[in-house]
Design a protein around this motif. Sequence first.
Motif, PDB file in Angstrom:
ATOM      1  N   TYR A 231       0.860  -1.186   0.000  1.00 38.49           N
ATOM      2  CA  TYR A 231       0.000   0.000   0.000  1.00 38.49           C
ATOM      3  C   TYR A 231       0.895   1.234   0.000  1.00 38.49           C
ATOM      4  CZ  TYR A 231       1.285  -0.333   4.925  1.00 38.49           C
ATOM      5  OH  TYR A 231       2.008  -0.440   6.094  1.00 38.49           O
ATOM      6  N   LYS A 275      -3.704   4.173   0.124  1.00 36.28           N
ATOM      7  CA  LYS A 275      -4.242   4.074  -1.226  1.00 36.28           C
ATOM      8  C   LYS A 275      -3.397   3.086  -2.032  1.00 36.28           C
ATOM      9  CE  LYS A 275      -3.941   7.691  -3.771  1.00 36.28           C
ATOM     10  NZ  LYS A 275      -4.042   9.095  -4.240  1.00 36.28           N
ATOM     11  N   ARG A 276      -3.937   2.701  -3.181  1.00 32.42           N
ATOM     12  CA  ARG A 276      -3.298   1.724  -4.075  1.00 32.42           C
ATOM     13  C   ARG A 276      -2.937   0.441  -3.314  1.00 32.42           C
ATOM     14  NH1 ARG A 276      -0.841   6.668  -5.614  1.00 32.42           N
ATOM     15  NH2 ARG A 276      -1.659   7.424  -7.587  1.00 32.42           N
TER      16      ARG A 276
END
Length: 290
Positions: A231, A275-276
């Motif tokens: 992440y 995020k991601r």
Amino acid sequence: MLSKLSKSYTETLTVGVTYINLPEDKVLTVDDNPEVNIIVSTYGFNLFGSYFYDKTVAIDLENDAYIDKDTYVWIANRALPNIKKQFGKNFKIESIQPDTLNFAFGTLTVKKVPIKLNSSVTYASGYDSLKEMVLFPDSIKIIGSNTEIKAINYVETSDLNLSNIKENINTTISLKLPEEGHTLKLSQQEIVVTSEVQKFTEGTLEILVEINNLPSDIQINYFPKSINVSYEVSLSDYKSIKSTDFKIECDYLEIKASNNSFFTPKFKRVPENVKRVKMKQDKIEYIITE
């Protein structure tokens, strides 16, 4: 010349008009801009100087006029204090002609719609924004005829193109008037776009896999028991992220319905400040032991 300029004169000044305080749901349908004749008394110096000023007066449609059906009726006597302020204390207003003016108007429809941001933003290496850009305001009122407004569901911004960003975004951007509208206008012409930009880094944690909806009379063995998860997170939040902030589940009902020989792990909980998020494994093998 000085003797003449120092004398007092009474003259008629012909001035155009502008309109103020027109409600946003109204549009004037007059074809031309009327003029008024204002008879003033003042010294020659002031008259001479007035020829170099903007010869217009502001007509206040909210306070100095009343509505008669579909027409604003402007009353000169009611507007006299306001016009005196515009001319200043050096002019004495004797009279205003005509003493009334009529302004036909039409009533428009007002509709509030969201704003759609058109943007292309790239960040410098190692920088990113956790949340979407904030629009202020995020919606706007459009005013126009009902037939034009009813088909409009949002208003777009002009293009916002930013590159190599490593600082907070705080910029003003204009709005685009829908092309299909002829009577349309917007309650404002631009908005503010902001975004908090931070230094980001990548983190990796090992997260236990849980089996959901497993019947009590069935036992299974599955592999792997945990999955590495990557992440991206801001440097300021990096140390606060724990493995317990994530939750990965496999649903037994899914394989019972599909007869697959493996589970498909899914995130059931992810921290809001990352995020991601990606799993390094997308299949969980299993065998039924009892």
